[in-house]
Design an enzyme around this catalytic site. Structure first.
Site, PDB file in Angstrom:
ATOM      1  N   THR A 381      36.778  45.401  35.792  1.00 38.47           N
ATOM      2  CA  THR A 381      37.509  44.967  36.973  1.00 38.47           C
ATOM      3  C   THR A 381      38.967  44.709  36.639  1.00 38.47           C
ATOM      4  O   THR A 381      39.287  44.311  35.521  1.00 38.47           O
ATOM      5  CB  THR A 381      36.869  43.693  37.567  1.00 38.47           C
ATOM      6  OG1 THR A 381      37.672  43.225  38.650  1.00 38.47           O
ATOM      7  CG2 THR A 381      36.770  42.590  36.530  1.00 38.47           C
ATOM      8  N   ASP A 382      39.837  44.973  37.618  1.00 36.85           N
ATOM      9  CA  ASP A 382      41.222  44.573  37.437  1.00 36.85           C
ATOM     10  C   ASP A 382      41.350  43.110  37.858  1.00 36.85           C
ATOM     11  O   ASP A 382      40.372  42.477  38.237  1.00 36.85           O
ATOM     12  CB  ASP A 382      42.167  45.473  38.232  1.00 36.85           C
ATOM     13  CG  ASP A 382      42.008  45.283  39.742  1.00 36.85           C
ATOM     14  OD1 ASP A 382      40.935  44.830  40.169  1.00 36.85           O
ATOM     15  OD2 ASP A 382      42.951  45.594  40.484  1.00 36.85           O
ATOM     16  N   LYS A 383      42.556  42.576  37.786  1.00 36.52           N
ATOM     17  CA  LYS A 383      42.738  41.154  38.079  1.00 36.52           C
ATOM     18  C   LYS A 383      43.336  40.932  39.454  1.00 36.52           C
ATOM     19  O   LYS A 383      42.709  40.336  40.318  1.00 36.52           O
ATOM     20  CB  LYS A 383      43.638  40.510  37.016  1.00 36.52           C
ATOM     21  CG  LYS A 383      43.923  39.027  37.259  1.00 36.52           C
ATOM     22  CD  LYS A 383      44.930  38.479  36.271  1.00 36.52           C
ATOM     23  CE  LYS A 383      46.324  39.001  36.521  1.00 36.52           C
ATOM     24  NZ  LYS A 383      46.917  38.491  37.797  1.00 36.52           N
TER      25      LYS A 383
END
Length: 663
Positions: A381-383
């Site tokens: 996942t990205d942030k």
């Protein structure tokens, strides 16, 4: 020859009655061909972008008038693409019937009904076959209905996804509009990461380059400037910023032409489907083999008995019925061998899983995707915007060797009470002059900030300090702009000071980059003093301290230049440090529980981000992603690892830090 060419051009450029009556000086097809042809001479023959603006009756400064939008849509078209007609319900039924297991069952059902009626009569002989047919119909209907319902939901979702918001200038003010409402003549603002929403001509820009690989297949970015001002719909802004005059929308764009030829890609089978088809094939082959052997054994035994009784040449109807009974037994073996309940059980379980996912607000297009999701063992996942709310706010600031916490109700006088007016003025200049965003007044009289989340946070902070965007933005003339990009990790602007006061360069960006460019710092009384190594180390500690609190850090700096001959080049050193800003992007409240659920289910969660390594660690630890045994690694180091080293690293890898982002 000249006369014939002129005549041809007159025919080609002849305006229709509708275009002429509405006051436009160029037709939709001719205007659309300008950007696609990339012919600069053709553009110059119309007087350049200014001439085109006159022909489409628009001001490059004020943009389109709202009352003209419907007229422009009638003449030049809507910014929508032709879509393929939706698949009917019966197409989903037809797809479901192509399952290999169901095909085998259909063959068995037909044979079972035929042999059953012949051997046992009507209706007793058809019960087994009809039971198989009912199972097949149940499987097909459940699969088709669920897939059809999801297709309808995805059509609505896809429409929302394509409804991109773009920034345009209309009636003299910058505002956000839907991409579907874009019209020819609109002045569109473009920045890094934006998709070009329509074909157009560059009005003005700074270091603008686009990625046209989706159209041309060429991976090299294309520089857009006055000599090559053509922008095509579907390309992506890779660097810089600029403004564009829209010349074609919808199906008249380059992207619209390509959309006509696009077709859907077939979906690959999932692992479970492959295994089920393999099992069905094997069972079918084994059942067929046993059926053939059984039939041959019974036939051989029957012939031996007849031969023993010397009746091999005598045949009757009872003998034919016995042979038909042997064949019926063989078919029964095949029917029993193939598990007709298996496809139904799998389909119902996947349909139930899809319903559960829908309750969790997760849509899946096909039933088979539920099985694929069930095999997930790792989530990357990205942030920003996923783990966090994507609404950044300035949380802390270090300025003149003091660290101050910023609250939403912070008071300007309390924040700047210990600093001189000179410090306050330079800070506001660095915020409002070195920006690619804009502050506008909404209809309700409130300030609306248009830009990236990071820019919005800094401008909101500037407004808290009592700054006025237009006042500070327009007090100096901008000479040169270097927009932010992921390589330089900074944004710079060079302005000329009023009253022939020389030039001033403002720079902001990644803290480690800007700090290296500074050799002085601003004191509380507004003076620039040399930056000692001890003070540099203290500032580095402040930056690391902000990062450990999950704050994204940016440095603001400036440099005064007396020599006007260097005004066209952006300096890279000898800056004066103004402040270190710590920006917070709050974590979504449901993230911690979601990560915990994944970990409890045995799913590894990894975060991939472009933030400072310490910021990434702090946020990953706050979300529960980074554990005591977890590994954090930079992208450059990760790419240098050998396959053997990667096998050792990946099981414990929890945070991967890529290039610095600036959104």
């Amino acid at each position: 020859m000249v006369l014939s060419d002129t005549a041809a051009n007159l025919v080609e450029h002849k305006l229709s009655d509708n275009v002429r009556q509405t006051g436009f000086g160029i037709g939709p097809d001719e205007l659309a061909a300008l950007a696609r042809s990339h012919d600069i001479n053709d553009l110059e023959s119309h007087g350049g972008v200014e001439g085109l603006a006159r022909e489409v009756s628009v001001s490059l400064n004020d943009g389109v008038v709202s009352s003209d939008i419907s007229i422009r849509q009638n003449i030049y078209g809507f910014n929508r693409y032709a879509e393929k007609p939706a698949r009917s319900f019966w197409m989903f039924v037809w797809d479901a019937l192509h399952d290999l297991t169901l095909v085998i069952l259909m063959v068995c059902a037909v044979v079972s009904i035929g042999v059953g009626i012949a051997s046992e009569g009507w209706p007793n002989g058809m019960y087994d076959g009809v039971g198989i047919v009912i199972c097949i119909l149940l499987v097909v209907m459940v699969t088709a209905i669920t897939d059809y319902k999801q297709a309808l939901q995805f059509k609505v979702l896809d429409k929302e996804k394509k409804n991109v918001i773009v920034q345009v200038t209309r009636e003299g003010s910058r505002q956000k509009v839907s991409i579907f409402d874009l019209v020819v003549g609109d002045v569109v603002h473009l920045s890094i990461g934006d998709l070009v929403p329509a074909d157009g001509i560059l009005i003005s820009g700074h270091s603008l380059s686009v990625d046209e690989s989706s159209l041309s297949g060429e991976s090299e970015p294309v520089d857009i400037n006055k000599k090559r001002p053509f922008l095509l719909s579907g390309s992506k802004i890779q660097d810089g910023s600029g403004k564009m005059l829209v010349t074609a929308v919808g199906m008249r764009t380059e992207w619209g032409t390509l959309m006509v030829h696009l077709s859907e890609v077939d979906h690959d089978e999932t692992p479970l489907q492959v295994k089920l088809n393999g099992v069905a094939t094997i069972i079918g082959k084994i059942g067929l083999a046993f059926a053939v052997v059984t039939f041959l054994v019974l036939l051989a035994r029957f012939l031996l008995v007849k031969a023993d009784h010397h009746e091999i040449t005598k045949w009757s109807s009872s003998d034919a019925l016995k042979l038909l009974n042997f064949f019926s037994i063989s078919v029964t073996i095949i029917v029993v061998a193939v598990p007709e309940g298996l496809p139904l059980a799998v389909t119902l379980s996947l349909a139930f899983a899809m319903k559960k996912l829908m309750h969790d607000r997760a849509l899946v297009r096909h039933l088979s995707a539920c099985e694929t999701m069930g095999s997930v063992c790792c989530i990357c996942t990205d942030k920003t915007g996923t783990l966090t709310t994507n609404h950044m706010v300035v949380n802390k600031i270090w300025i003149c060797e003091e660290t101050k916490s910023i609250q939403t109700n912070s008071n300007k006088d309390l924040l700047m009470s210990s600093f001189s007016e000179n410090v306050h003025g330079i800070l506001l200049q660095s915020i409002f002059q070195n920006t690619g965003s804009e502050v506008t007044k909404g209809k309700d009289g409130r300030d609306n900030i248009l830009g990236t989340p990071t820019e919005i946070a800094i401008l909101e902070f500037g407004l808290i300090l009592g700054g006025e965007f237009k006042t500070h933005h327009n007090e100096s003339e901008i000479v040169k702009v270097e927009p932010f990009n992921s390589e330089k990790k900074k944004m710079s602007v060079l302005v000329s000071l009023p009253n022939n006061g020389g030039f001033r360069a403002f720079c902001k960006g990644a803290s480690e980059i800007i700090l290296k460019m500074c050799d002085k710092m601003l004191t509380a009384d507004g003076k620039a003093v040399p930056l000692s190594e001890k003070q540099r180390q203290k500032i580095t500690d402040v930056i690391n301290g902000f990062a450990c609190e999950a704050l994204r850090t940016l440095c603001l700096a400036f440099k005064d230049m007396e020599n006007t001959s260097g005004a066209n080049s952006m300096p890279d050193n000898n800056y004066t440090l103004i402040a270190v800003v710590g920006i917070k992007d709050p974590i979504r409240p449901e993230v911690k529980e979601a990560v915990k659920t994944c970990l409890d289910a045995g799913i590894t969660v990894r975060m991939v981000t472009g933030d400072n390594i310490n910021t990434a660690k702090a946020i990953a630890r706050e979300c529960g992603i980074l554990t005591d045994y977890g590994l954090v690694i930079e992208g450059a180091d990760f790419r240098c690892k050998s396959p053997q080293e990667l096998e050792e690293i990946i099981p414990n890898l929890q945070v991967l830090k890529l290039l610095q982002s600036f959104n």
